[in-house]
Write a protein that holds these residues in place. Structure first.
Motif, PDB file in Angstrom:
ATOM      1  N   GLU A   1       0.832  -1.191   0.000  1.00 43.78           N
ATOM      2  CA  GLU A   1       0.000   0.000   0.000  1.00 43.78           C
ATOM      3  C   GLU A   1       0.870   1.246   0.000  1.00 43.78           C
ATOM      4  O   GLU A   1       1.848   1.337   0.754  1.00 43.78           O
ATOM      5  N   LYS A   2       0.526   2.202  -0.853  1.00 43.84           N
ATOM      6  CA  LYS A   2       1.188   3.515  -0.886  1.00 43.84           C
ATOM      7  C   LYS A   2       0.100   4.572  -0.853  1.00 43.84           C
ATOM      8  O   LYS A   2      -0.675   4.715  -1.789  1.00 43.84           O
ATOM      9  N   ARG A   3       0.033   5.279   0.252  1.00 44.98           N
ATOM     10  CA  ARG A   3      -1.011   6.286   0.453  1.00 44.98           C
ATOM     11  C   ARG A   3      -0.328   7.542   0.970  1.00 44.98           C
ATOM     12  O   ARG A   3       0.094   7.602   2.124  1.00 44.98           O
ATOM     13  N   GLY A   4      -0.182   8.564   0.102  1.00 48.35           N
ATOM     14  CA  GLY A   4       0.613   9.721   0.484  1.00 48.35           C
ATOM     15  C   GLY A   4       2.049   9.262   0.716  1.00 48.35           C
ATOM     16  O   GLY A   4       2.650   8.579  -0.102  1.00 48.35           O
ATOM     17  N   GLY A   5       2.601   9.612   1.861  1.00 46.75           N
ATOM     18  CA  GLY A   5       3.942   9.163   2.212  1.00 46.75           C
ATOM     19  C   GLY A   5       3.959   7.878   3.017  1.00 46.75           C
ATOM     20  O   GLY A   5       5.026   7.427   3.445  1.00 46.75           O
ATOM     21  N   HIS A   6       2.792   7.281   3.221  1.00 48.34           N
ATOM     22  CA  HIS A   6       2.700   6.086   4.049  1.00 48.34           C
ATOM     23  C   HIS A   6       2.792   4.835   3.183  1.00 48.34           C
ATOM     24  O   HIS A   6       1.998   4.639   2.263  1.00 48.34           O
TER      25      HIS A   6
ATOM     26  N   PRO B   1      11.937  14.239  -2.226  1.00 45.96           N
ATOM     27  CA  PRO B   1      10.494  14.487  -2.248  1.00 45.96           C
ATOM     28  C   PRO B   1       9.683  13.203  -2.345  1.00 45.96           C
ATOM     29  O   PRO B   1      10.180  12.164  -2.793  1.00 45.96           O
ATOM     30  N   LEU B   2       8.423  13.300  -1.911  1.00 38.90           N
ATOM     31  CA  LEU B   2       7.517  12.160  -2.060  1.00 38.90           C
ATOM     32  C   LEU B   2       7.401  11.777  -3.530  1.00 38.90           C
ATOM     33  O   LEU B   2       7.377  12.642  -4.411  1.00 38.90           O
ATOM     34  N   LEU B   3       7.332  10.488  -3.792  1.00 41.66           N
ATOM     35  CA  LEU B   3       7.139  10.016  -5.150  1.00 41.66           C
ATOM     36  C   LEU B   3       5.650   9.916  -5.449  1.00 41.66           C
ATOM     37  O   LEU B   3       4.847   9.590  -4.575  1.00 41.66           O
TER      38      LEU B   3
END
Length: 235
Positions: free
Chosen positions: A176-181, A203-205
């Protein structure tokens, strides 16, 4: 939960891609980088190296799904290792460092050799699992999350998948990839959770492509690939 049960959408997610990975027709359009044998003897996608493992990194490969996916996704697939040593990786959020599509002709050619993916001209996150290549990996089993460009090990957790001789059926894997989580689960068991602050490792991808990588001489099978778009507000 039986891995063969029909999957239901959970609150805050929407199924946007599904692929049985059951025949050559299912992977038409996929991109292979490096050389591999791809077959479907059990109605599942079987991946194995085509080159002698003595060639080192040249014998490894990546098999990319051609679809581009949004930033907030869950990726599910079913997996069983058939022969070791070796290891498996899922790349996700993969794109050029300047935001290009992963297959943009301006990017350098990639041939399955690992440094091209973690220290080349692409950004990606990647989780390695069923790591049985080196003696230290065979003695102590972990799943690792890295962020690139760069070779940043950002999270790690215990790998519950047994060695090949003790495997029973398929294992259900979920990323799971949700925002930076970022979170990773096997058969519903949480393996690790990591929150990217968008600063320590760049930076966040955002969105990008997903791909399966194997390190020779591992042989493994994959089935029932699904990608869900996630509602970031649910986090």
């Amino acid at each position: 939960m039986n891995v063969n049960q029909a999957k239901q959408e959970r609150p805050g997610e929407r199924l946007i891609y599904t692929n049985a990975l059951a025949s050559a027709a299912d992977v038409e359009g996929f991109r292979l980088e490096g050389e591999a044998k791809i077959s479907f003897p059990e109605g599942r996608m079987r991946l194995e190296n085509a080159l002698d493992p003595e060639q080192g990194q040249k014998s490894n490969f990546v098999f990319w799904c051609p679809e581009s996916f949004p930033a907030d996704i869950a990726v599910e697939w079913e997996f069983v290792p058939l022969a070791e040593p070796g290891l498996c990786i899922l790349f996700f959020a993969a794109a050029g460092r300047e935001g290009q599509d992963l297959f943009d002709a301006a990017l350098k050619p990639r041939t399955g050799e690992y440094p091209q993916y973690h220290s080349g001209d692409i950004n990606a996150l990647h989780v390695s699992y069923f790591r049985r290549r080196w003696p230290e990996e065979r003695a102590f089993h972990t799943c690792n999350l890295r962020k690139s460009c760069g070779f940043h090990l950002v999270a790690q957790g215990a790998d519950p998948i047994p060695d090949v001789e003790d495997c029973e059926g398929l294992y259900r894997v979920r990323l799971e990839k949700r925002g930076g989580h970022i979170s990773f689960l096997i058969n519903g068991l949480p393996i690790f959770d990591w929150l990217d602050d968008g600063q320590a490792f760049g930076p966040l991808l955002g969105g990008g492509k997903i791909g399966f990588r194997q390190m020779a001489p591992l042989v493994a099978e994959y089935a029932h690939l699904r990608v869900y778009e996630l509602d970031a507000r649910q986090f």
